[in-house]
Design a protein around this motif. Structure first.
Motif, mmCIF file in Angstrom:
data_model
loop_
_atom_site.group_PDB
_atom_site.id
_atom_site.type_symbol
_atom_site.label_atom_id
_atom_site.label_comp_id
_atom_site.label_asym_id
_atom_site.label_seq_id
_atom_site.Cartn_x
_atom_site.Cartn_y
_atom_site.Cartn_z
ATOM 1 N N UNK A 251 92.496 29.655 32.438
ATOM 2 C CA UNK A 251 92.355 28.512 33.345
ATOM 3 C C UNK A 251 91.479 27.401 32.785
ATOM 4 N N UNK A 252 90.755 27.699 31.682
ATOM 5 C CA UNK A 252 89.826 26.737 31.065
ATOM 6 C C UNK A 252 88.757 26.304 32.082
ATOM 7 N N UNK A 253 88.269 27.277 32.847
ATOM 8 C CA UNK A 253 87.252 27.004 33.865
ATOM 9 C C UNK A 253 86.343 28.224 33.970
ATOM 10 N N UNK A 254 85.049 28.026 33.689
ATOM 11 C CA UNK A 254 84.082 29.118 33.713
ATOM 12 C C UNK A 254 83.459 29.329 35.090
ATOM 13 N N UNK A 255 83.770 28.463 36.013
ATOM 14 C CA UNK A 255 83.165 28.546 37.324
ATOM 15 C C UNK A 255 83.979 29.377 38.303
ATOM 16 N N UNK A 256 83.627 29.215 39.575
ATOM 17 C CA UNK A 256 84.290 29.896 40.683
ATOM 18 C C UNK A 256 84.600 28.848 41.749
ATOM 19 N N UNK A 257 85.309 29.204 42.798
ATOM 20 C CA UNK A 257 85.533 28.239 43.892
ATOM 21 C C UNK A 257 84.201 27.768 44.462
ATOM 22 N N UNK A 258 84.164 26.563 44.991
ATOM 23 C CA UNK A 258 82.901 26.036 45.532
ATOM 24 C C UNK A 258 82.440 26.807 46.758
ATOM 25 N N UNK A 259 81.108 26.825 46.938
ATOM 26 C CA UNK A 259 80.537 27.457 48.129
ATOM 27 C C UNK A 259 80.585 26.470 49.292
ATOM 28 N N UNK A 260 80.966 26.942 50.429
ATOM 29 C CA UNK A 260 80.994 26.080 51.617
ATOM 30 C C UNK A 260 79.566 25.806 52.086
ATOM 31 N N UNK A 261 79.409 24.770 52.893
ATOM 32 C CA UNK A 261 78.098 24.448 53.437
ATOM 33 C C UNK A 261 77.569 25.614 54.274
ATOM 34 N N UNK A 262 78.463 26.317 54.955
ATOM 35 C CA UNK A 262 78.038 27.455 55.765
ATOM 36 C C UNK A 262 77.463 28.558 54.894
ATOM 37 N N UNK A 263 78.083 28.810 53.747
ATOM 38 C CA UNK A 263 77.573 29.853 52.844
ATOM 39 C C UNK A 263 76.217 29.456 52.262
ATOM 40 N N UNK A 264 76.061 28.188 51.920
ATOM 41 C CA UNK A 264 74.789 27.732 51.375
ATOM 42 C C UNK A 264 73.693 27.852 52.421
ATOM 43 N N UNK A 265 73.986 27.468 53.662
ATOM 44 C CA UNK A 265 72.987 27.567 54.729
ATOM 45 C C UNK A 265 72.643 29.023 55.033
ATOM 46 N N UNK A 266 73.628 29.894 54.952
ATOM 47 C CA UNK A 266 73.359 31.314 55.191
ATOM 48 C C UNK A 266 72.424 31.871 54.113
#
Length: 379
Positions: free
Chosen positions: A42-57
Motif C-alpha cells: 500500500x506504500x503506507x506505514x500508518x493506520x486509519x486515523x483515530x476519531x475524536x472520540x477515541x482520542x478523547x477516550x
C-alpha cells in the motif's frame, strides 16, 4: 498558515513512499517480516486515523489532554510502523500506556540528586514514573512523552533512551520534533545500508539535500562560508555523503581541529597526493616520541580505505582565507576516552578519517577492528 493535519499527512506519506521504494522487492520472503507486507503493497506505514472520540477516550484514561503534535498525529494515523531505524511500531490510541519506570532507569538517570540539582535533573528524575509510553515494539528503545515537561505551546518533551547508546536519554522538544529526528535517522541509516550493498538511495528528499550541499560548496568558494553552515548541518543529519567532508574542510581552513576528519579525502586517489602530505607532516612533528607514527599514516590506506569507494566530494578552497598555521600540539586521547585530541592534525594517525569508528583509535592501538561499526544496523 498551513493546516497541521495536512502537514502531518504529506510528511507521513512521503516517508512511507520513500521506505517502500528503498525495499528490495526481490528479497526472499524469509527476509521480510510479515508486518512489512501490507506497507510495501500500500506504500503506507500508518493506520486509519483515530476519531475524536477515541482520542478523547485516551485522554480520559490517562488524565491528561494530549500535546498538539501528538494529537494531530493520531488524527492522521492511529499509530505507525517503522518510526525510525529502531522503533518498529508506535502505539495507537488503544495501546498507549504509562511507563511507570518499568526498567528501573530512574536509579541511573539522573541518579541520586545532590543538594543543588539542576532543573533538567529534577525533570528527568520524575520523568520515568509519570511519562507515557507510545512505543510498542523496538530494539531496546524507549520513547517517552513527559507531561511534566511542557512548553508554552502545550507540547510535551519526548525522551528517547536506548540501552546500547550507553548515554542519558535524548530529549526532543515535542513529539513532532522526535518524529522528524526519526525521519532523519531513517535517511542516515538507509544511506549507510545502500553504500554497503553497492546501491544508491535516491528520492526527491535526497536530491534536494544534495542540491543544497552543492549550493553550500559554491557559497564557501565565494567566501560565504557562514551561509554554508546551516544547509551542511542539515545534510549531515540526513547522512548525505559529501556534507561532512565539505563541512570539515571549511572548519579546518578556519583553524578548527576538534573532530575534523575530512571523511575519505586522505584515501581518495584524486586528492591524496596533494592533501595527505599536510596531515602526515603534522603527525610526524607532533609525535616525535613515537617512532612508528609515520608508518601508521599508511595503515588506514591499506585497511578499510582500500575497501572504500571513491569519495564524490570536491576539495573546497577558501578564496579569501589564508590556510591557518599548524596549531600547537594537543595531547591525543586514549581509546575509549571522551577527551578530544588534535584530531584535525592527525588525520591518518588514529584511524582512517572516513571509517565508522570516527578515528577513535590511538596511533599505538590502530588495527582493522577499529573500523567495525559502532552501532547496530537498522532492520
Amino acid at each position: 498558515m498551513t493546516d497541521p493535519m495536512d502537514d502531518w499527512r504529506s510528511f507521513l506519506v512521503r516517508w512511507s513512499q520513500e521506505r517502500a521504494d528503498a525495499q528490495d522487492p526481490g528479497a526472499p520472503a524469509g527476509e521480510r517480516h510479515v508486518r512489512d507486507e501490507e506497507p510495501l503493497r500500500t506504500r503506507w506505514l500508518g493506520f486509519p486515523p483515530a476519531s475524536e472520540e477515541r482520542v478523547r477516550a485516551l485522554e480520559e484514561r490517562l488524565g491528561h489532554r494530549l500535546p498538539p503534535s501528538y494529537r494531530t498525529f493520531l488524527a492522521v494515523s492511529d499509530g505507525r510502523r517503522h518510526a525510525g531505524g529502531f522503533v518498529w511500531l508506535l502505539a495507537g490510541t488503544d495501546a498507549v500506556r504509562r511507563h511507570e519506570d518499568a526498567a528501573g532507569l530512574a536509579e541511573y538517570f539522573p541518579g541520586d540528586l545532590d543538594d543543588d540539582p539542576t532543573p533538567e535533573d529534577v525533570l528527568l528524575a520524575g520523568m520515568w514514573e509519570r511519562a507515557l509510553e507510545p512505543d510498542v515494539e523496538s530494539d531496546a528503545v524507549y520513547a517517552l512523552l513527559d507531561p511534566g515537561d511542557v512548553d508554552d505551546a502545550g507540547e510535551w518533551a519526548v525522551y528517547c533512551y536506548a540501552s546500547w547508546h550507553a548515554s542519558p536519554p535524548q530529549r526532543y522538544a515535542s513529539f513532532g520534533a522526535f518524529v522528524e529526528a526519526m525521519y532523519r535517522e531513517f535517511h542516515s541509516l538507509r544511506v549507510s545500508r545502500s553504500e554497503r550493498a553497492g546501491a544508491e538511495f535516491v528520492n526527491a528528499t535526497t536530491r534536494a539535500l544534495d542540491a543544497s550541499v552543492e549550493a553550500a560548496r559554491l557559497d564557501a568558494l565565494r567566501g560565504r562560508y557562514e551561509r554554508a553552515s546551516a544547509p551542511l548541518a542539515e545534510a549531515i543529519a540526513y547522512g548525505r555523503p559529501r556534507a561532512t567532508g565539505l563541512r570539515d574542510q571549511i572548519r579546518r581552513l578556519l583553524g578548527e581541529t576538534y573532530m575534523v576528519y575530512f571523511h575519505g579525502l586522505t584515501a581518495d586517489p584524486l586528492y591524496a597526493p596533494e592533501f595527505l602530505a599536510v596531515p602526515a607532516d603534522e603527525a610526524v612533528r607532533h609525535h616525535r616520541d613515537r617512532p612508528l607514527s609515520a608508518r601508521h599514516l599508511g595503515a588506514p590506506l591499506t585497511g578499510c580505505a582500500r575497501r572504500r569507494k571513491r569519495s564524490c566530494g570536491r576539495w573546497v578552497t577558501a578564496p579569501s582565507a589564508t590556510p591557518p598555521k599548524t596549531p600547537s600540539a594537543v595531547p591525543g586521547r586514549r581509546r575509549g576516552s571522551r577527551r578530544a585530541g588534535a584530531t584535525g592534525t592527525r588525520l591518518g594517525t588514529p584511524c582512517a578519517p572516513h571509517c565508522p569508528s570516527g578515528g577513535r583509535s590511538a596511533p599505538s592501538t590502530w588495527r582493522r577492528s577499529a573500523c567495525a561499526p559502532t552501532r547496530p544496523s537498522a532492520p
